[in-house]
Design a protein around this motif. Structure first.
Motif, PDB file in Angstrom:
ATOM      1  N   VAL A 139       0.829  -1.238  -0.041  1.00 55.53           N
ATOM      2  CA  VAL A 139      -0.023  -0.156   0.034  1.00 55.53           C
ATOM      3  C   VAL A 139       0.754   1.171   0.018  1.00 55.53           C
ATOM      4  O   VAL A 139       1.691   1.183   1.057  1.00 55.53           O
ATOM      5  CB  VAL A 139      -1.022   0.085   1.279  1.00 55.53           C
ATOM      6  N   ILE A 140       0.746   2.028  -0.836  1.00 53.27           N
ATOM      7  CA  ILE A 140       1.798   3.223  -1.198  1.00 53.27           C
ATOM      8  C   ILE A 140       0.808   4.382  -0.911  1.00 53.27           C
ATOM      9  O   ILE A 140      -0.400   4.488  -1.741  1.00 53.27           O
ATOM     10  CB  ILE A 140       2.280   3.065  -2.312  1.00 53.27           C
ATOM     11  N   VAL A 141       1.242   5.516  -0.236  1.00 52.45           N
ATOM     12  CA  VAL A 141       0.811   6.728  -0.149  1.00 52.45           C
ATOM     13  C   VAL A 141       1.498   7.606  -0.985  1.00 52.45           C
ATOM     14  O   VAL A 141       2.809   7.596  -0.789  1.00 52.45           O
ATOM     15  CB  VAL A 141       0.680   7.409   1.107  1.00 52.45           C
ATOM     16  N   THR A 142       1.025   8.424  -1.987  1.00 53.68           N
ATOM     17  CA  THR A 142       1.832   9.223  -2.793  1.00 53.68           C
ATOM     18  C   THR A 142       1.131  10.576  -3.308  1.00 53.68           C
ATOM     19  O   THR A 142      -0.102  10.675  -3.496  1.00 53.68           O
ATOM     20  CB  THR A 142       2.394   8.580  -4.184  1.00 53.68           C
ATOM     21  N   HIS A 143       1.832  11.642  -3.280  1.00 53.76           N
ATOM     22  CA  HIS A 143       1.375  12.846  -3.874  1.00 53.76           C
ATOM     23  C   HIS A 143       1.577  13.097  -5.475  1.00 53.76           C
ATOM     24  O   HIS A 143       0.904  13.889  -5.936  1.00 53.76           O
ATOM     25  CB  HIS A 143       2.017  14.151  -2.882  1.00 53.76           C
ATOM     26  N   ASN A 144       2.570  12.028  -5.986  1.00 53.96           N
ATOM     27  CA  ASN A 144       2.834  12.254  -7.128  1.00 53.96           C
ATOM     28  C   ASN A 144       1.723  11.135  -7.928  1.00 53.96           C
ATOM     29  O   ASN A 144       1.891   9.945  -8.012  1.00 53.96           O
ATOM     30  CB  ASN A 144       4.271  11.652  -7.574  1.00 53.96           C
ATOM     31  N   MET A 145       0.778  11.938  -8.623  1.00 50.48           N
ATOM     32  CA  MET A 145      -0.159  11.032  -9.269  1.00 50.48           C
ATOM     33  C   MET A 145       0.283  10.385 -10.315  1.00 50.48           C
ATOM     34  O   MET A 145      -0.056   9.082 -10.539  1.00 50.48           O
ATOM     35  CB  MET A 145      -1.202  12.160 -10.271  1.00 50.48           C
ATOM     36  N   GLN A 146       1.230  10.800 -11.204  1.00 49.11           N
ATOM     37  CA  GLN A 146       1.831  10.051 -12.047  1.00 49.11           C
ATOM     38  C   GLN A 146       2.421   8.541 -11.550  1.00 49.11           C
ATOM     39  O   GLN A 146       2.447   7.468 -12.071  1.00 49.11           O
ATOM     40  CB  GLN A 146       3.045  10.554 -12.954  1.00 49.11           C
ATOM     41  N   GLN A 147       2.901   8.788 -10.305  1.00 47.92           N
ATOM     42  CA  GLN A 147       3.994   7.827  -9.656  1.00 47.92           C
ATOM     43  C   GLN A 147       2.687   6.677  -9.300  1.00 47.92           C
ATOM     44  O   GLN A 147       2.913   5.478  -9.727  1.00 47.92           O
ATOM     45  CB  GLN A 147       4.371   7.993  -8.440  1.00 47.92           C
TER      46      GLN A 147
END
Lengths: 227, 308
Positions: B257-265
């Protein structure tokens, strides 16, 4: 489309892209109308002007590609933006093809204007009219983002195809009647083929607009069954 | 239409076209010289089942989860399955609850008084509720690994950092620890860079290396679930790419499960994406659908940069 972007220049670039598509569509629409006019009224000057317009269409396609590529590189578009920009590239490609066919029709018109007319033409102007209506319809659908208009255009392609088939048989009959008709008939046959292809590209554009609006393809089933 | 059919109908044009097609298909199937990675990717893509058609079996299932920081309710009625051996991405604006949600998994909120969970986070195969008060908070922490935004290695050697999790779990045999450390560092694609200096301080590594060390530390004790809380936000593009490559590889073994602010990521690394806003999940779906054709206008506004 929905709300504005937080970054205003993004909106401006997307609007510019849309305007370029509309402009390109307008030029192509005129090209097609003038080509048909040149053909039916045996107007060589008009035909020459249609052919000249082709460079303008090519330039616009390139501008649209450059803009779209820049948007991909700088904005990493998502969702509706992604669809809009990707489809702009594809729609411009179809428009460019339509422009090419219009120019080819104009070239044939110039050749046909030099020889005596074969018979009063009915089917070709009629096909030309439908093709023009389809192109106009699809451009309206693009501007208005109107699914009903998209589907109306999409369903009309069959009409053009049927007319092409009947014209094909008609022209073959003329050629059999008198071999001196052959070169004229072949030119007319090519014109009809170009119109038929214009119908196909217009249908493609309709499909792309549908995807742009909804993110889903038009269901191909009913058409595939009739083909 | 088969070639034979075409012959029967006598369509010359059709027949020619039909013969051409399989040739083209063959050309595609046998690429002349293609980098191995590409071929591999393509076969993987071909082998991967249609995600919508066959949803992964859930490794974790969240049911009606609510969470309060004292009086403030930070999570509201969250329900979502987390597919086994899948990457699930959590996106959303700052303060939307995605990190809070992630921290519920290993009961990090227990460290502060007044925090309160309600609902279920069921960890399979046994289906234990991680946020049940009767569940020992050490249990999720032993089974679930977490990596944070900023690399946080211990002020110890590289070796001891990776060994820490094993030592806590009572592993004593040096040979076993050595093996596990090598494997974890290889999984985190850090081994080649540090194999000759395992005794040096972790602080001598670059930021990207430190983050990979933290991932290796988390992987060494074989967690069942890997939680990544913005693991690349403090890293340069090259380190980011290495971590993303890593996540892609780890997916075969772990549930992530990954939280990211980088949408492309999120679009690149995950198979499922959930969009959080004001403590709720607005929408979750296959990643591809979220980023090409989200159902909710709020999701669309967020991912296209139209928010607020």
């Amino acid at each position: 489309m929905p709300n504005d972007h937080t970054v205003k220049s993004y909106d401006q670039q997307i609007n510019l892209l849309t305007r370029k598509i509309i402009e390109m569509g307008g030029v192509v629409e005129q090209q097609l109308a003038a080509a048909i006019d040149a053909l039916t009224n045996r107007n060589m000057d008009l035909a020459a002007r249609v052919i000249e317009q082709d460079d303008r269409v090519d330039d616009l396609e390139e501008e649209i590609d450059t803009l779209a590529i820049r948007l991909f590189a700088t904005r990493q578009p998502m969702a509706v933006d992604l669809r809009l920009i990707a489809m702009a590239m594809k729609v411009s490609n179809d428009l460019e093809r339509i422009g090419d066919y219009a120019a080819n029709i104009a070239k044939a018109a110039a050749r046909l204007a030099k020889v005596p007319p074969l018979k009063p033409l009915y089917t070709i102007p009629r096909m030309g009219q439908i093709a023009q209506e389809m192109v106009k319809g699809v451009l309206d659908a693009y501007v208005d983002r109107d699914t009903q208009k998209v589907l109306a255009v999409w369903h009309r392609d069959d009409e053009v195809d049927e007319m092409y088939n009947s014209l094909f048989r008609e022209l073959v009959t003329y050629m059999l009647e008198d071999p001196r008709n052959i070169s004229t008939c072949i030119d007319l046959l090519f014109v009809a083929k170009h119109l038929e292809r214009i119908g196909d590209h217009t249908t493609n554009i309709a499909e792309k607009i549908h995807y742009m609006i909804h993110g889903e393809r038009i269901n191909r089933l009913p058409r595939a069954a009739s083909a | 239409m088969s070639i034979r059919q075409a012959q029967r109908s006598g369509g010359v044009e059709v027949e020619a076209r039909e013969v051409e097609a399989p040739e083209r298909a063959e050309r595609l199937a046998v690429p002349m010289a293609e980098p191995k990675g590409l071929t591999q990717q393509r076969t993987q893509a071909a082998a991967a089942p249609e995600p919508r058609a066959e949803p992964a079996k859930p490794k974790v299932e969240i049911r009606n989860l609510n969470f309060w920081y004292g009086d403030f309710q930070a999570l509201k009625d969250i329900s979502i399955p987390v597919g086994e051996r899948q990457v699930t991405a959590l996106i959303g604006p700052s303060g939307c609850g995605k990190s809070t949600f992630l921290r519920c998994f290993n009961r990090m909120h227990d460290l502060y008084p007044g925090n309160r969970y309600q609902g279920e986070i069921l960890l399979y195969p046994d289906g234990i509720n991680l946020v049940d008060r009767r569940t020992d908070p050490m249990l999720p922490r032993l089974r679930i690994g977490m990596v944070f935004q900023k690399p946080n290695p211990f002020p110890k050697s590289i070796y001891e950092n990776v060994a820490a999790g094993l030592r806590i779990r009572g592993v004593r045999r040096k040979s076993l620890i050595d093996d596990k450390i090598e494997l974890a560092l290889k999984q985190a694609s850090l081994w080649d860079e540090v194999k000759d200096r395992l005794g040096t301080s972790a602080y001598e590594l670059s930021g990207g290396q430190q983050q990979r060390l933290c991932i290796a530390r988390t992987l060494a004790p074989d967690p069942e679930v890997l939680l990544l809380d913005e693991p690349t936000s403090a890293l340069d593009p090259i380190s980011t790419a290495r971590i993303e490559e890593l996540v892609d590889g780890l997916r075969e073994q772990y549930t992530i499960v990954i939280v990211t602010h980088n949408m492309q990521q999120a679009a690149r690394v995950s198979q499922r994406t959930a969009f959080f806003h004001l403590g709720r999940i607005v929408e979750w779906n296959d990643t591809e659908l979220i980023f090409t054709n989200p159902k909710e206008s709020m999701t669309q506004d967020y991912i296209t940069g139209r928010f607020g």
